[in-house]
Design an enzyme around this catalytic site. Structure first.
Site, PDB file in Angstrom:
ATOM      1  N   SER A   1       0.792  -1.229   0.000  1.00 59.80           N
ATOM      2  CA  SER A   1       0.000   0.000   0.000  1.00 59.80           C
ATOM      3  C   SER A   1       0.823   1.278   0.000  1.00 59.80           C
ATOM      4  O   SER A   1       0.273   2.369  -0.233  1.00 59.80           O
ATOM      5  CB  SER A   1      -0.941   0.010   1.216  1.00 59.80           C
ATOM      6  OG  SER A   1      -1.962  -0.944   1.061  1.00 59.80           O
TER       7      SER A   1
ATOM      8  N   LYS B   1       0.419   3.379  -2.996  1.00 60.80           N
ATOM      9  CA  LYS B   1      -0.791   4.180  -3.211  1.00 60.80           C
ATOM     10  C   LYS B   1      -0.488   5.680  -3.215  1.00 60.80           C
ATOM     11  O   LYS B   1      -1.042   6.436  -4.023  1.00 60.80           O
ATOM     12  CB  LYS B   1      -1.817   3.872  -2.126  1.00 60.80           C
ATOM     13  CG  LYS B   1      -2.327   2.433  -2.102  1.00 60.80           C
ATOM     14  CD  LYS B   1      -3.207   2.190  -0.874  1.00 60.80           C
ATOM     15  CE  LYS B   1      -3.716   0.767  -0.784  1.00 60.80           C
ATOM     16  NZ  LYS B   1      -4.492   0.520   0.433  1.00 60.80           N
TER      17      LYS B   1
ATOM     18  N   TYR C   1      -3.365  -2.697 -10.316  1.00 66.35           N
ATOM     19  CA  TYR C   1      -3.259  -2.461  -8.874  1.00 66.35           C
ATOM     20  C   TYR C   1      -2.517  -3.605  -8.184  1.00 66.35           C
ATOM     21  O   TYR C   1      -1.637  -3.374  -7.341  1.00 66.35           O
ATOM     22  CB  TYR C   1      -4.659  -2.283  -8.281  1.00 66.35           C
ATOM     23  CG  TYR C   1      -4.654  -2.189  -6.772  1.00 66.35           C
ATOM     24  CD1 TYR C   1      -4.086  -1.099  -6.128  1.00 66.35           C
ATOM     25  CD2 TYR C   1      -5.216  -3.204  -5.985  1.00 66.35           C
ATOM     26  CE1 TYR C   1      -4.076  -1.013  -4.741  1.00 66.35           C
ATOM     27  CE2 TYR C   1      -5.209  -3.121  -4.610  1.00 66.35           C
ATOM     28  CZ  TYR C   1      -4.641  -2.031  -3.994  1.00 66.35           C
ATOM     29  OH  TYR C   1      -4.620  -1.946  -2.625  1.00 66.35           O
TER      30      TYR C   1
ATOM     31  N   TYR D   1      -3.906   4.275   7.757  1.00 69.69           N
ATOM     32  CA  TYR D   1      -5.197   3.593   7.903  1.00 69.69           C
ATOM     33  C   TYR D   1      -6.005   4.219   9.037  1.00 69.69           C
ATOM     34  O   TYR D   1      -6.007   5.442   9.217  1.00 69.69           O
ATOM     35  CB  TYR D   1      -4.995   2.091   8.109  1.00 69.69           C
ATOM     36  CG  TYR D   1      -4.165   1.446   7.028  1.00 69.69           C
ATOM     37  CD1 TYR D   1      -4.463   1.657   5.681  1.00 69.69           C
ATOM     38  CD2 TYR D   1      -3.094   0.620   7.330  1.00 69.69           C
ATOM     39  CE1 TYR D   1      -3.717   1.063   4.671  1.00 69.69           C
ATOM     40  CE2 TYR D   1      -2.339   0.019   6.329  1.00 69.69           C
ATOM     41  CZ  TYR D   1      -2.655   0.250   5.001  1.00 69.69           C
ATOM     42  OH  TYR D   1      -1.923  -0.329   4.012  1.00 69.69           O
TER      43      TYR D   1
ATOM     44  N   VAL E   1       1.303  -3.587   4.107  1.00 71.12           N
ATOM     45  CA  VAL E   1       1.239  -4.854   4.836  1.00 71.12           C
ATOM     46  C   VAL E   1       2.447  -5.738   4.567  1.00 71.12           C
ATOM     47  O   VAL E   1       2.612  -6.778   5.197  1.00 71.12           O
ATOM     48  CB  VAL E   1      -0.066  -5.618   4.519  1.00 71.12           C
ATOM     49  CG1 VAL E   1      -1.264  -4.854   5.051  1.00 71.12           C
ATOM     50  CG2 VAL E   1      -0.197  -5.886   3.028  1.00 71.12           C
TER      51      VAL E   1
END
Length: 606
Positions: free
Chosen positions: A64, A67, A189, A241, A259
Site C-alpha cells: 500500500s 498508493k 493495482y 489507515y 502490509v
C-alpha cells in the site's frame, strides 16, 4: 570513523530487534513467508546522504505504500480537479480494505484505502506506447533512483486471492469512478502492490518528497513539484489507515505503511525515513516500524509541528585559521605558517536551535573536514538559542570520536549552555569563554605540529632578533644598544595608557603585553597580544595622535624604548637607519592590514 548518528540508529535498532510481537500478513498467502526477524531502519536526507542499519537491502513488496506515489501520477495525468471529483481526501476511519464509498457519488473517501487506490489506478493513463503499469513502475523507479521490478509470485498470489478488491472494482465501475471494465485496472493495482523495494528505497522515496520531488541521488525530477504537497497531505491525514489520527498526533510526519512491513515517512524539506519489519499490528502497520518512528520523532525532534524543525543547517558561518587568527601579533614566520596551514583549523559558528535536523548536516561537514586533513575544530556557540539533549549528546560523541582520530574539538562562547555541555560529557578544559582563547590553543598546537618547536621566544631576545631591527647591520645594532634606553614592567603594569601623548615606541625583548580598549561598564576588552620581538605603540608614535588603547604587561616584560626625539634626530645623524626602521614598521603595518582584510572577508560571508 563511525558517525554518532549512525551509532544512534544502531542503538535504536538494538532496542527493538528483540521485540517479536505482531503477526506477518497472511491474507495474501505469499506474504506469510516473510521472516518476522527482518528489521531495517534507514534515514535519507534531502541531499542524498543515507544512514542505515539492519536489513535495509532486503527486498519485499511495497504493497500500500505505492498508493501515495501512484496518486501523484494520477494528479499529473488528469489534474487535481478531475481526480478530486472521483477520489476524496477525507480520512475514512475504517480499515484499509473496507468497502466504503461516499453515499450518492460512490467516490472513495481517499486514495490511501483500497477503494481509493484502485480508483487512482483507473486515473493513470496509457501513454507514449506504455501501459498503465509500465508507467507506474517507471514512476516509482524514479523515486527510488533505480529500476524496480515486480515479485511475480506475490502478484499471482494477490490476483488469485483478491476477491474483495475485485468487488470494490465493480462497485467503482457501477458508480462511474472507473470508466471501463475494471479487470485491467485491478491487475494493474495487484502488480503495483507487488513491486519489490528495500528499506533504503523507501527512505530515498521519502527524501524525494522532502526535496520537492527531485530524487536526491540522481537529481532527476520524480514528481511535478506542484503535486508534492497534495501527496504529503493525504499521507498525513490518511496514510496510516484507521490509526492515522494517533500517528499524526504522536509522530507528526506524513507517512504511508504497507502490509509487506514497510513504512515510508517524510519530514518535508528535510528527510525521508524507511522502516521495514514484516510483523504487523492489528491495524496492518509494521509494529516495530511504529515504535521506531515514534522514538525517532520524539528523540530527534522530527514532529513537523515542532517550530524549531527548520530545514537548514545550524552552521551560520565557517572560516579557517588561515583567514582569521587570534587577536595577538604572532612573529612573521608564524603568521606565514598559519597562512599556509591554517585551513587545518576550522571554526564553525552555529546558530538557532540545535536539533537533529539542523545538527545532522554539521556532523557530516565536520567528518568531511577531518577526512580532508583538518586537525582542530572550534564550535562557536554564541548564536545558539536552544539545544535539545540529543543534539548535545551528538556534539559530545562527535568530539570523542574525532579526538580518537587525532582531531581536537573545542567550544567557545557557550553562555548558558555550559552546564549542559558538561552534563553531556564535554569537559571544562574543552570550553573557552572567547573565540580568541579557542583559536590560541589551536594555533599553538598547529604551529608546534608543523614546525616542531614552540613559536614563543625563550628568554630575552637580542635586538637583531626583533622584527623592526632585523635588517640593521652589526654596526647599527651597536648604535641601537648604545642609544636606546631599557625599561622593565611587572605583571599588570601599563606600558601605555589610552589618551596620553605618543612620544615613545616600545620594542619588547622579553615577555608579553595585552592591548586593551575600555568598553561600557568599565570592562576592558582585549584586542591584541604582543610578545617578544614586536613593537608596541608604533601607530600613534608615527602619526603623533594620542594613544587609543592601553597596553598592559601580562607577565614580566623587558623593553627598549625609542623616543620621538631620538627618532627625529636620525634624519640628520643616520638617515639610512631611519629609513630601515620606517620600512620595517610599514611592512609590519601593511601585513597586519592585509590580514585584517582577509578576516573581514571571512567573517562577512553569507
Amino acid at each position: 570513523m563511525l558517525s554518532p548518528i549512525q551509532e544512534y540508529l544502531e542503538n535504536l535498532h538494538a532496542r527493538y530487534a528483540p521485540v517479536m510481537e505482531g503477526h506477518v500478513a497472511d491474507y495474501i498467502p505469499e506474504l506469510s513467508k516473510a521472516d518476522p526477524k527482518w528489521f531495517g531502519i534507514c534515514i535519507a536526507t534531502r541531499d542524498g546522504h543515507v544512514y542505515e542499519v539492519g536489513d535495509t537491502r532486503q527486498l519485499f513488496t511495497i504493497q500500500s505504500i505505492s498508493k501515495a506515489l501512484a496518486y501523484g501520477l494520477a494528479l499529473e495525468d488528469r489534474g487535481e480537479e478531475h481526480v478530486l471529483k472521483r477520489i476524496g481526501v477525507e480520512p475514512s476511519g475504517e480499515a484499509f480494505n473496507a468497502i466504503s464509498l461516499k453515499e450518492g457519488s460512490g467516490a472513495p473517501f481517499n486514495p490511501m484505502i483500497n477503494a481509493g487506490a484502485i480508483a487512482t489506478c483507473g486515473q493513470v493513463l496509457e501513454k507514449d506506447g506504455k501501459s498503465r503499469f509500465e508507467r507506474l513502475l517507471a514512476y516509482l523507479s524514479g523515486f527510488a533512483g533505480r529500476d524496480l521490478d515486480v515479485d511475480d509470485v506475490v502478484y499471482r498470489s494477490e490476483s488469485e486471492t483478491g476477491h474483495r478488491n475485485r468487488a470494490i472494482g465493480w462497485l467503482l465501475r457501477n458508480f462511474g469512478i472507473v470508466d471501463e471494465d475494471p479487470h485491467e485496472t485491478l491487475e494493474t493495482y495487484f502488480q503495483q502492490c507487488s513491486i519489490r523495494v528495500t528499506c533504503r528505497d523507501l527512505a530515498l522515496m521519502g527524501a524525494t518528497l522532502a526535496n520537492q520531488g527531485v530524487q536526491p541521488v540522481t537529481r532527476k525530477r520524480a514528481i511535478a513539484s506542484e503535486y508534492v504537497d497534495n501527496v504529503l497531505g493525504v499521507m498525513a491525514t490518511c496514510g496510516m489507515y484507521d490509526w492515522s489520527g494517533e500517528w499524526i498526533y504522536r509522530v507528526g510526519l506524513p507517512a504511508k505503511s504497507g502490509v509487506g512491513g514497510g513504512i515510508l515517512a517524510v519530514l518535508p524539506g528535510q528527510l525521508g525515513i524507511g522502516v521495514f519489519s514484516p510483523a504487523l499490528d492489528p491495524q496492518g502497520n509494521s509494529l516495530r516500524g511504529i515504535k521506531v518512528c515514534m522514538d525517532l520523532s520524539r528523540e530527534l525532534a522530527l514532529h513537523m509541528m515542532n517550530p524549531t524543525a527548520t530545514p537548514r543547517t545550524a552552521v551560520r558561518l565557517s572560516y579557517h585559521g588561515g583567514e582569521v587568527t587570534a587577536r595577538r601579533r604572532l612573529p612573521h614566520s608564524s603568521r606565514e605558517t598559519l597562512k599556509t596551514h591554517g585551513a587545518r583549523i576550522q571554526v564553525l559558528e552555529l546558530q538557532g536551535g540545535l536539533i537533529f535536523t539542523t545538527f545532522e548536516p554539521v556532523v557530516r561537514q565536520v567528518f568531511q573536514l577531518a577526512n580532508a586533513g583538518c586537525l582542530h575544530v572550534i564550535f562557536d556557540l554564541r548564536a545558539v538559542v536552544t539545544a535539545n539533549t540529543l543534539s548535545l549528546k551528538l556534539l559530545a560523541d562527535l568530539r570523542s570520536r574525532l579526538e580518537r582520530q587525532g582531531v581536537q574539538v573545542v567550544f567557545c562562547q557557550p553562555g548558558k549552555l555550559t552546564p549542559r555541555l558538561n552534563e553531556a560529557g564535554i569537559p571544562p578544559s574543552a570550553i573557552f569563554a572567547t573565540v580568541d582563547a579557542a583559536l590560541e590553543i589551536c594555533e599553538d598546537s598547529l604551529l608546534m605540529t608543523v614546525t616542531g618547536a614552540s613559536w614563543r621566544p625563550a628568554g630575552e631576545l637580542k635586538l637583531e632578533e626583533c622584527a623592526v631591527f632585523q635588517t640593521c647591520t652589526p654596526g647599527e645594532i651597536r648604535i641601537l644598544e648604545r642609544d636606546l634606553q631599557r625599561r622593565s614592567f611587572q605583571l599588570g603594569e601599563a606600558l601605555i595608557t589610552a589618551g596620553e601623548s605618543s612620544d615613545e615606541m616600545f620594542v619588547i625583548i622579553e615577555g608579553n603585553v595585552e592591548v586593551q580598549i575600555l568598553e561600557e561598564g568599565g570592562l576592558h576588552r582585549r584586542v591584541d597580544v604582543l610578545t617578544a620581538g614586536m613593537t608596541a605603540g608604533e601607530m600613534a608614535f608615527l602619526d603623533g595622535s594620542p594613544r587609543s588603547a592601553n597596553v598592559v604587561a601580562i607577565d614580566k616584560v623587558e623593553c627598549v624604548v625609542i623616543t620621538r626625539a631620538w627618532f627625529t634626530s636620525l634624519a640628520d645623524a643616520l638617515p639610512h637607519l631611519k629609513i630601515k626602521l620606517l620600512q620595517a614598521l610599514m611592512k609590519e603595518i601593511s601585513s597586519r592590514l592585509r590580514q585584517a582584510n582577509i578576516e573581514v572577508g571571512a567573517l562577512h560571508r553569507s
